[in-house]
Write a protein that holds these residues in place. Structure first.
Motif, PDB file in Angstrom:
ATOM      1  N   UNK A  54       0.767  -1.239  -0.152  1.00 49.23           N
ATOM      2  CA  UNK A  54      -0.153  -0.050   0.021  1.00 49.23           C
ATOM      3  C   UNK A  54       0.884   1.379  -0.055  1.00 49.23           C
ATOM      4  N   UNK A  55       0.492   2.078  -0.924  1.00 53.14           N
ATOM      5  CA  UNK A  55       1.265   3.489  -0.906  1.00 53.14           C
ATOM      6  C   UNK A  55       0.970   4.392  -1.900  1.00 53.14           C
ATOM      7  N   UNK A  56       1.419   5.775  -2.284  1.00 51.52           N
ATOM      8  CA  UNK A  56       1.399   6.473  -3.120  1.00 51.52           C
ATOM      9  C   UNK A  56       1.968   6.039  -4.460  1.00 51.52           C
ATOM     10  N   UNK A  57       1.286   5.939  -5.580  1.00 48.50           N
ATOM     11  CA  UNK A  57       1.672   5.669  -6.625  1.00 48.50           C
ATOM     12  C   UNK A  57       0.826   6.435  -7.738  1.00 48.50           C
ATOM     13  N   UNK A  58       0.215   5.476  -8.961  1.00 50.27           N
ATOM     14  CA  UNK A  58      -0.428   6.173 -10.007  1.00 50.27           C
ATOM     15  C   UNK A  58      -1.285   5.146 -10.682  1.00 50.27           C
ATOM     16  N   UNK A  59      -2.322   5.551 -11.458  1.00 45.76           N
ATOM     17  CA  UNK A  59      -3.164   4.561 -12.152  1.00 45.76           C
ATOM     18  C   UNK A  59      -2.216   4.588 -13.512  1.00 45.76           C
ATOM     19  N   UNK A  60      -1.943   3.314 -13.924  1.00 45.25           N
ATOM     20  CA  UNK A  60      -1.165   3.261 -15.095  1.00 45.25           C
ATOM     21  C   UNK A  60      -1.886   2.901 -16.444  1.00 45.25           C
ATOM     22  N   UNK A  61      -2.360   4.149 -17.035  1.00 45.26           N
ATOM     23  CA  UNK A  61      -3.165   4.247 -18.239  1.00 45.26           C
ATOM     24  C   UNK A  61      -2.122   3.670 -19.502  1.00 45.26           C
ATOM     25  N   UNK A  62      -3.063   2.798 -20.524  1.00 40.48           N
ATOM     26  CA  UNK A  62      -2.240   2.314 -21.466  1.00 40.48           C
ATOM     27  C   UNK A  62      -1.621   3.666 -22.334  1.00 40.48           C
ATOM     28  N   UNK A  63      -2.195   4.607 -22.305  1.00 44.93           N
ATOM     29  CA  UNK A  63      -1.513   5.973 -23.142  1.00 44.93           C
ATOM     30  C   UNK A  63      -0.415   6.235 -22.566  1.00 44.93           C
ATOM     31  N   UNK A  64      -0.060   5.770 -21.077  1.00 47.82           N
ATOM     32  CA  UNK A  64       1.354   6.198 -20.674  1.00 47.82           C
ATOM     33  C   UNK A  64       0.914   7.257 -19.452  1.00 47.82           C
ATOM     34  N   UNK A  65      -0.363   7.837 -19.604  1.00 49.93           N
ATOM     35  CA  UNK A  65      -0.682   8.932 -18.479  1.00 49.93           C
ATOM     36  C   UNK A  65      -0.636   8.315 -17.264  1.00 49.93           C
ATOM     37  N   UNK A  66      -0.035   9.025 -16.195  1.00 42.78           N
ATOM     38  CA  UNK A  66       0.184   8.604 -14.708  1.00 42.78           C
ATOM     39  C   UNK A  66      -0.545   9.309 -13.913  1.00 42.78           C
ATOM     40  N   UNK A  67      -1.925   8.973 -13.566  1.00 41.52           N
ATOM     41  CA  UNK A  67      -2.672   9.798 -12.736  1.00 41.52           C
ATOM     42  C   UNK A  67      -2.493   9.272 -11.190  1.00 41.52           C
ATOM     43  N   UNK A  68      -1.986  10.091 -10.551  1.00 42.45           N
ATOM     44  CA  UNK A  68      -1.848  10.078  -8.829  1.00 42.45           C
ATOM     45  C   UNK A  68      -2.967   9.315  -8.236  1.00 42.45           C
ATOM     46  N   UNK A  69      -2.614   8.485  -7.382  1.00 39.74           N
ATOM     47  CA  UNK A  69      -3.523   7.751  -6.404  1.00 39.74           C
ATOM     48  C   UNK A  69      -2.751   7.004  -5.419  1.00 39.74           C
TER      49      UNK A  69
END
Length: 256
Positions: A218-233
């Protein structure tokens, strides 16, 4: 439909196969090979048929689905509303959707989901526990949990799957390999995004680390969209039996 199913679940002695059937007077349960069909309800002969060749958790959900058909057919007001609003193929589609809603309400009552969310929060652990305690598939549990999760949360089930990747050999052919990918995902009402099935999990992502170590992370990271966009989560990854149950919580907005 959800109210019908919840009321039915409250009056049966248990949520196993025999307990679920106890509320349908005179209806028999039979298991038999059914080819591509999972099950059926025959109101004329008062019997529910379940495909004996599918996985146990699929049999369980199918049983709840067919019980929902019986409940729906027994509610004249609901049936009348449906026939007034829909017809033909669209009517059949709506009925099937409602019976899936009923099945989820039978097997995963609001009280159980509320208990898990209170105990574990909107996490991959909560998803894994719901699948285990309700004895349903991870994808079925995912949609039920997402529907009742407040805020902006995306859930996913990740597994290792085979990919076709380009090689640098002189033939320019394709070589098969495996990677950890998204099998299914779904978000809460406050979540506008989803992850497409087959989306690869980056090698440095916590979900990949949880899969390789077989330890929850568990911890801060990101949503790994296929497009390469990294949404913080805020990411919670819970590995179980070769899969990783994941939540991406945008309410916390973890950093990358």
């Amino acid at each position: 439909m959800r109210e019908l199913a919840a009321a039915y679940a409250a009056r049966v002695p248990s949520l196993d196969a025999h307990g679920l059937m106890d509320g349908l007077d005179g209806v028999q349960l039979r298991f038999m090979p059914m080819g591509q069909r999972d099950g059926a309800y025959d109101p004329e002969h008062h019997v529910i048929l379940i495909n004996s060749q599918v996985r146990p958790e699929r049999q369980r959900f199918t049983l709840a689905h067919e019980i929902s058909h019986a409940l729906l057919l027994g509610d004249d007001d609901l049936l009348s509303d449906l026939h007034d609003s829909f017809e033909g193929e669209r009517l059949e589609q709506v009925i099937e959707t409602l019976c899936n809603v009923g099945a989820a309400a039978l097997l995963m009552p609001d009280a159980l989901i509320a208990e898990l969310l209170e105990r574990f929060g909107a996490t991959g652990r909560a998803l894994a526990e719901l699948s285990r305690r309700a004895d349903v598939s991870a994808s079925t549990a995912l949609y039920a949990l997402a529907e009742r999760t407040p805020g902006a949360v995306l859930y996913a089930v990740c597994t290792r799957s085979r990919l076709e990747t380009e090689t640098d050999d002189e033939d320019g052919g394709a070589a098969s390999g495996t990677a950890l990918t998204v099998r299914v995902s779904g978000g809460s009402a406050g979540m506008k995004y989803t992850l497409r099935p087959g989306t690869p999990i980056p090698a440095d992502h916590p979900v990949q680390a949880a899969f390789e170590s077989n330890l929850p992370l568990t911890g801060p990271s990101y949503v790994p969209f296929r497009s390469g966009r990294k949404m913080p989560a805020e990411v919670d990854a819970f590995p179980v039996r070769g899969r990783v149950m994941v939540s991406f919580d945008l309410n916390g907005r973890g950093g990358t």
